[in-house]
Design a protein around this motif. Sequence first.
Motif, PDB file in Angstrom:
ATOM      1  N   LYS A 143       0.861  -1.048   0.027  1.00 45.86           N
ATOM      2  CA  LYS A 143       0.091   0.160  -0.055  1.00 45.86           C
ATOM      3  C   LYS A 143       0.964   0.992   0.023  1.00 45.86           C
ATOM      4  O   LYS A 143       0.474   2.179  -0.675  1.00 45.86           O
ATOM      5  CB  LYS A 143      -0.976  -0.121   1.312  1.00 45.86           C
ATOM      6  CG  LYS A 143      -1.772   1.277   1.352  1.00 45.86           C
ATOM      7  CD  LYS A 143      -3.113   0.861   0.680  1.00 45.86           C
ATOM      8  CE  LYS A 143      -4.123   1.925   0.864  1.00 45.86           C
ATOM      9  NZ  LYS A 143      -4.880   2.232   2.013  1.00 45.86           N
ATOM     10  N   ASP A 144       1.718   1.311   0.493  1.00 48.79           N
ATOM     11  CA  ASP A 144       2.930   2.530   0.868  1.00 48.79           C
ATOM     12  C   ASP A 144       3.650   2.688  -0.552  1.00 48.79           C
ATOM     13  O   ASP A 144       3.591   3.973  -0.917  1.00 48.79           O
ATOM     14  CB  ASP A 144       4.089   2.042   1.679  1.00 48.79           C
ATOM     15  CG  ASP A 144       3.680   2.582   3.127  1.00 48.79           C
ATOM     16  OD1 ASP A 144       2.552   3.002   3.270  1.00 48.79           O
ATOM     17  OD2 ASP A 144       4.363   1.790   4.145  1.00 48.79           O
ATOM     18  N   GLY A 145       3.773   1.348  -1.609  1.00 48.85           N
ATOM     19  CA  GLY A 145       4.407   1.629  -2.723  1.00 48.85           C
ATOM     20  C   GLY A 145       3.460   2.319  -3.577  1.00 48.85           C
ATOM     21  O   GLY A 145       3.408   3.219  -4.326  1.00 48.85           O
ATOM     22  N   ILE A 146       2.296   1.522  -3.459  1.00 49.31           N
ATOM     23  CA  ILE A 146       0.988   2.369  -4.217  1.00 49.31           C
ATOM     24  C   ILE A 146       0.871   3.911  -4.054  1.00 49.31           C
ATOM     25  O   ILE A 146       0.892   4.592  -5.002  1.00 49.31           O
ATOM     26  CB  ILE A 146      -0.223   1.576  -4.246  1.00 49.31           C
ATOM     27  CG1 ILE A 146      -0.053   0.143  -4.387  1.00 49.31           C
ATOM     28  CG2 ILE A 146      -1.548   2.268  -4.732  1.00 49.31           C
ATOM     29  CD1 ILE A 146       0.012  -0.116  -6.190  1.00 49.31           C
ATOM     30  N   LYS A 147       0.918   3.992  -2.883  1.00 47.87           N
ATOM     31  CA  LYS A 147       0.648   5.482  -2.422  1.00 47.87           C
ATOM     32  C   LYS A 147       1.569   6.294  -3.071  1.00 47.87           C
ATOM     33  O   LYS A 147       1.569   7.488  -3.447  1.00 47.87           O
ATOM     34  CB  LYS A 147       0.841   5.634  -0.909  1.00 47.87           C
ATOM     35  CG  LYS A 147       0.443   7.013  -0.417  1.00 47.87           C
ATOM     36  CD  LYS A 147       0.112   7.190   1.007  1.00 47.87           C
ATOM     37  CE  LYS A 147       0.404   8.483   1.347  1.00 47.87           C
ATOM     38  NZ  LYS A 147      -0.168   8.845   2.895  1.00 47.87           N
ATOM     39  N   GLU A 148       2.845   5.881  -2.958  1.00 47.28           N
ATOM     40  CA  GLU A 148       4.200   6.654  -3.794  1.00 47.28           C
ATOM     41  C   GLU A 148       3.857   7.140  -4.998  1.00 47.28           C
ATOM     42  O   GLU A 148       4.064   8.126  -5.511  1.00 47.28           O
ATOM     43  CB  GLU A 148       5.420   6.098  -3.533  1.00 47.28           C
ATOM     44  CG  GLU A 148       6.334   7.056  -3.911  1.00 47.28           C
ATOM     45  CD  GLU A 148       7.866   6.425  -3.837  1.00 47.28           C
ATOM     46  OE1 GLU A 148       7.827   5.429  -3.175  1.00 47.28           O
ATOM     47  OE2 GLU A 148       8.682   6.815  -4.702  1.00 47.28           O
ATOM     48  N   TYR A 149       3.522   5.469  -5.739  1.00 46.42           N
ATOM     49  CA  TYR A 149       3.172   5.846  -7.172  1.00 46.42           C
ATOM     50  C   TYR A 149       2.075   6.750  -7.506  1.00 46.42           C
ATOM     51  O   TYR A 149       1.985   7.971  -8.425  1.00 46.42           O
ATOM     52  CB  TYR A 149       3.250   4.545  -7.720  1.00 46.42           C
ATOM     53  CG  TYR A 149       2.913   4.728  -9.446  1.00 46.42           C
ATOM     54  CD1 TYR A 149       4.150   4.914 -10.108  1.00 46.42           C
ATOM     55  CD2 TYR A 149       1.770   4.320  -9.835  1.00 46.42           C
ATOM     56  CE1 TYR A 149       3.848   5.178 -11.563  1.00 46.42           C
ATOM     57  CE2 TYR A 149       1.630   4.409 -11.330  1.00 46.42           C
ATOM     58  CZ  TYR A 149       2.683   4.833 -12.062  1.00 46.42           C
ATOM     59  OH  TYR A 149       2.502   4.946 -13.422  1.00 46.42           O
ATOM     60  N   TYR A 150       0.934   6.348  -7.015  1.00 46.24           N
ATOM     61  CA  TYR A 150      -0.236   7.030  -7.276  1.00 46.24           C
ATOM     62  C   TYR A 150      -0.304   8.677  -7.221  1.00 46.24           C
ATOM     63  O   TYR A 150      -0.585   9.481  -7.822  1.00 46.24           O
ATOM     64  CB  TYR A 150      -1.388   6.504  -6.527  1.00 46.24           C
ATOM     65  CG  TYR A 150      -2.804   6.964  -6.952  1.00 46.24           C
ATOM     66  CD1 TYR A 150      -3.468   6.077  -7.894  1.00 46.24           C
ATOM     67  CD2 TYR A 150      -3.465   8.140  -6.281  1.00 46.24           C
ATOM     68  CE1 TYR A 150      -4.762   6.597  -8.041  1.00 46.24           C
ATOM     69  CE2 TYR A 150      -4.768   8.345  -6.859  1.00 46.24           C
ATOM     70  CZ  TYR A 150      -5.455   7.792  -7.684  1.00 46.24           C
ATOM     71  OH  TYR A 150      -6.449   8.174  -8.117  1.00 46.24           O
ATOM     72  N   GLY A 151       0.462   8.922  -6.044  1.00 48.17           N
ATOM     73  CA  GLY A 151       0.647  10.356  -5.962  1.00 48.17           C
ATOM     74  C   GLY A 151       1.592  11.002  -6.848  1.00 48.17           C
ATOM     75  O   GLY A 151       1.041  12.220  -7.246  1.00 48.17           O
ATOM     76  N   ALA A 152       2.353  10.365  -7.225  1.00 50.27           N
ATOM     77  CA  ALA A 152       3.047  10.796  -8.261  1.00 50.27           C
ATOM     78  C   ALA A 152       2.629  11.065  -9.709  1.00 50.27           C
ATOM     79  O   ALA A 152       2.493  12.048 -10.193  1.00 50.27           O
ATOM     80  CB  ALA A 152       4.637  10.041  -8.257  1.00 50.27           C
TER      81      ALA A 152
END
Length: 369
Positions: free
Chosen positions: A170-179
């Motif tokens: 979920k943390d990885g997804i958050k980083e990507y989605y935000g970017a």
Amino acid sequence: MASTSEEARAATAYMRERLSKQGKPSFLPPYKIPIIDLSPSFSQSLSSRKAVAAQIHSACTTTGFFYITHHSIPQSTLFNTLSLASRFFDILSPAQKDAIHMKNSSLHRGYEPASYTTIAGDAETKEGFNWGYEASLDPSGGDGRYIELDGSTRTDANLWPSEEDLPGFKDGIKEYYGAVLQLARHLFRLFALSLDLDESYFDEVMTHPGGIARLLKYPSAAAKNGVNDAGGEVEEVGLGAHTDYECFTLLLSSSTPGLEILSPSNTWIRAEPVPDSFIVNVADFLMRWTNGVYKSTIHRVVNRSQEERYSVPFFFSINYDAMVETLPTCVSDNNPAKFAPIKAGEYILERLNDATADGENGYGSAPKS
Ligand SMILES: O=C(O)CCC(=O)C(=O)O
Ligand SMILES: [Fe+2]
């Protein structure tokens, strides 16, 4: 003017007509997908930003597809995101995937096994995982007014694997989605310039934007291809021919090719992967909003290689509750407004429902039986 459901049916009929004329895959390059270097778009100089916007205008009125390079998302983020995709599909057990199956979601979120969707009666080979906007994934924090496609204010539509099953996912997804969300907002300002509008024209409709994203895995041809009666190779379609429904798509993919675009002469053209780039394509809502000036182009995925292909499309929409009418700069005496005003979410949901109703593929695809 046509009703929304007539429009959705017309869009499907248009695609069928084009596909009935399709030629053999053609990998000669008569139709070049432009590569746009975004670096000048981050400049303080309006004329530098306008120069990028002019290239976007040219691509959107012709191919409807272009690559962007120097987009500001670090290469490590792209790499980590593709690793997240392979971890998701390869590490989770069938039971763990089933616990977040798309059949449990009225908004087409969660795990989508290959067998879940069909194209002309055959299962597509891709496996997917879909999720949508959450204010907690938005670096701007959102404006607290996000509404879902169905008009609800629910905040639990996404189905995530547990932290225990997939640590750090979920943390990885958050980083990507935000970017990618911030990049989409940046691009949409350039789209405004490209349409001769003020750069801030779309700002107020991207404060709580719809943004569905997916992880996709296409198995290698070796894992999938058979031989037909005439001894030729049977080609299995990873993702059937379709157009996207939203404003535009930002597509990250692994280095394995597979994406094909239907050219104006009805031949399939391969979009070769360009390192560290995204592919951007205009989708149907923006085509409609621009009165047909920007082209939403039919595409599909066939993995002909011996490697798996992973991809991560992000479908950028404006606020689902935003009502839009044809952009003023896209209407003229020669091109009068063709479409009635509409709410973004209503249009996208109608297209998803139409895709579901005729049992064909597309995001929000129909179950096989
Ligand atoms: O995986 C790809 O390369 C394209 C995916 C796509 O077109 C879609 O999900 O709409
Ligand atoms: Fe697509």
